[in-house]
Design an enzyme around this catalytic site. Sequence first.
Site, PDB file in Angstrom:
ATOM      1  N   LYS A 157       0.843  -1.184   0.000  1.00  0.00           N
ATOM      2  CA  LYS A 157       0.000   0.000   0.000  1.00  0.00           C
ATOM      3  C   LYS A 157       0.882   1.238   0.000  1.00  0.00           C
ATOM      4  O   LYS A 157       1.755   1.394   0.833  1.00  0.00           O
ATOM      5  CB  LYS A 157      -0.914   0.014   1.226  1.00  0.00           C
ATOM      6  CG  LYS A 157      -1.940   1.139   1.175  1.00  0.00           C
ATOM      7  CD  LYS A 157      -2.951   1.023   2.288  1.00  0.00           C
ATOM      8  CE  LYS A 157      -4.001   2.113   2.167  1.00  0.00           C
ATOM      9  NZ  LYS A 157      -4.977   2.061   3.270  1.00  0.00           N
ATOM     10  N   ASP A 173       0.374  11.324  -6.504  1.00  0.00           N
ATOM     11  CA  ASP A 173       1.673  10.671  -6.336  1.00  0.00           C
ATOM     12  C   ASP A 173       1.528   9.250  -5.810  1.00  0.00           C
ATOM     13  O   ASP A 173       2.451   8.448  -5.896  1.00  0.00           O
ATOM     14  CB  ASP A 173       2.592  11.482  -5.419  1.00  0.00           C
ATOM     15  CG  ASP A 173       1.965  11.750  -4.048  1.00  0.00           C
ATOM     16  OD1 ASP A 173       1.469  10.793  -3.424  1.00  0.00           O
ATOM     17  OD2 ASP A 173       1.969  12.910  -3.616  1.00  0.00           O
ATOM     18  N   ARG A 189     -13.282  -6.491  -2.696  1.00  0.00           N
ATOM     19  CA  ARG A 189     -14.200  -5.746  -1.825  1.00  0.00           C
ATOM     20  C   ARG A 189     -15.595  -5.711  -2.448  1.00  0.00           C
ATOM     21  O   ARG A 189     -15.775  -6.105  -3.604  1.00  0.00           O
ATOM     22  CB  ARG A 189     -13.707  -4.301  -1.650  1.00  0.00           C
ATOM     23  CG  ARG A 189     -12.247  -4.197  -1.181  1.00  0.00           C
ATOM     24  CD  ARG A 189     -11.392  -3.470  -2.219  1.00  0.00           C
ATOM     25  NE  ARG A 189      -9.969  -3.467  -1.853  1.00  0.00           N
ATOM     26  CZ  ARG A 189      -9.431  -2.624  -0.981  1.00  0.00           C
ATOM     27  NH1 ARG A 189     -10.182  -1.723  -0.402  1.00  0.00           N
ATOM     28  NH2 ARG A 189      -8.149  -2.691  -0.710  1.00  0.00           N
ATOM     29  N   ASP A 215     -15.913   0.336  -0.929  1.00  0.00           N
ATOM     30  CA  ASP A 215     -14.558  -0.090  -1.285  1.00  0.00           C
ATOM     31  C   ASP A 215     -13.733  -0.446  -0.058  1.00  0.00           C
ATOM     32  O   ASP A 215     -12.598  -0.904  -0.189  1.00  0.00           O
ATOM     33  CB  ASP A 215     -13.847   1.010  -2.079  1.00  0.00           C
ATOM     34  CG  ASP A 215     -12.712   0.446  -2.929  1.00  0.00           C
ATOM     35  OD1 ASP A 215     -12.902  -0.636  -3.510  1.00  0.00           O
ATOM     36  OD2 ASP A 215     -11.654   1.081  -3.002  1.00  0.00           O
ATOM     37  N   ASN A 216     -14.282  -0.225   1.143  1.00  0.00           N
ATOM     38  CA  ASN A 216     -13.589  -0.601   2.377  1.00  0.00           C
ATOM     39  C   ASN A 216     -14.311  -1.738   3.094  1.00  0.00           C
ATOM     40  O   ASN A 216     -14.170  -1.904   4.305  1.00  0.00           O
ATOM     41  CB  ASN A 216     -13.459   0.609   3.310  1.00  0.00           C
ATOM     42  CG  ASN A 216     -12.426   1.603   2.820  1.00  0.00           C
ATOM     43  OD1 ASN A 216     -11.552   1.252   2.034  1.00  0.00           O
ATOM     44  ND2 ASN A 216     -12.522   2.837   3.258  1.00  0.00           N
TER      45      ASN A 216
END
Length: 512
Positions: free
Chosen positions: A19, A31, A96, A181-182
């Site tokens: 991650k 970034d 997920r 998404d979590n």
Amino acid sequence: MYLGEVCTAAGERWELQLKGAGPTPFSRQADGRKVLRSSIREFLCSEAMFHLGVPTTRAGACITSQSTVERDVFYDGNPRPEQCAVVLRVAPTFLRFGSFEIFKSSDEHTGRAGPSVGRNDIRVQMLDYVISTFYPEIQATHASDSVQRHAAFFREVTRRTAQLVAEWQCVGFCHGVLNTDNMSIVGLTIDYGPFGFLDRYDPDHVCNASDTAGRYSYSRQPEVCKWNLQKLAEALDPALPLELAEAILAEEFDAEFRRHYLQKMRWKLGLVRAEREEDSALVARLLETMHLTGADFTNSFYLLSSFPAGPESRDLDEFLSALTAQCASLEELRLAFRPQMDPRQLSMMLMLAQSNPQLLALIGTRASLARELERVERQSRLEQWAAGRGCSADARLGCDSRARLEKDREAAGDTAAWQAERVRVMHANNPKYVLRNYVAQGAIEAAESGDFSEVRRVLKLLETPYRGEGVAAEACEAAEPEEASGEAGGAASRRHSYSSKPPLWAAELCVT
């Protein structure tokens, strides 16, 4: 960044993921880098949750970098350079709920659709992969009937999710960002961002400072998880007909959550034999008293294991004295429950609610008004309670708990065996240590100055969160820092005992 798969000696399959390891157009300044601050929090909390017994992804490693990036931590226009880091995460899968929303049809409000809308062939391939890989017993049972296989899969995901959020509630864990998404497709706690464990018990606690609407507050986590399951159900249609999925959701989620939550709460209270209908009301009264008194969630439950089950009133008085020490002062409670609006503003909004409720809803202040009215009511109840503080709430709680424990003891028969089992179960379900924000902050500040000893110390402590876990727990307790008297030098130099009530400065910590 997805790294690949490994297999354990037991034949289990795990995915590895880095991650914060590469560029992406979807994060901040594009970034894609993760900073040391958030990396340490994720590393420590995923391990803390694992040792608490809560299903979670794991942290294999946290690797620092000499690179820095600009981050506006509080989104207030004051960015600062932060050191980069990478977390190696390990889980059976990182799929997920949101993974299935690539098939989402056009949204009625935005007109946006998923990139694979209409591709039911890919949806079926994903379902086949997930079920055969992570739910092989369902695959074997319903090999010839795809609809029943998908229904059984959704039922099991619903059950696991209900159990997971019940576990969160019972250890006082707030996730912070519970979007689709979590949410893990195999029922794990995933993506530790602005999380937090409850200090002072507040059902409306919001751990994410950017969640100004309180959507992901502690008390709303079960509701939000159920809503996310509804979104998953919509994403699975037509491979799983929506009507069937919604019927499963209605049948399973609330019932499974209540069952699992109440059973865990019984264990936390030491009710190990008889199950009674009034147990739910007893838990509700306990939490209401904790809320009204500002009791520390973790420490109050931990102290309950020493609740005197016998008739000695002196022991009860000593216990209540120790429990009261975990409560907030009256001044702290008045500050916590103080109204946020000017009385004139509140009066105008109430008038608007009566005269033009549509306009109130349109300008988006209905939820703010409801929260403000709740604060006014709490402050009123607090003042009523304060007039009789020291004799009403604690005494009532003591009488209720003692009476219920006596019924449990009578159902057991053998008092000595019951007492031993009660203490063992409570010690196994009421942790002494959780990753409080101020503990994590101390480790972060030390690490940012190049000292990772506090990270290692906290990690070792979190590996034995429960009482009676042998030599390791005793060693961790012996290594606890003494409370410092000074306020200078950052959180690391102001450490309290890891199991003490948080210091006053901890209330000022802000996580986004």
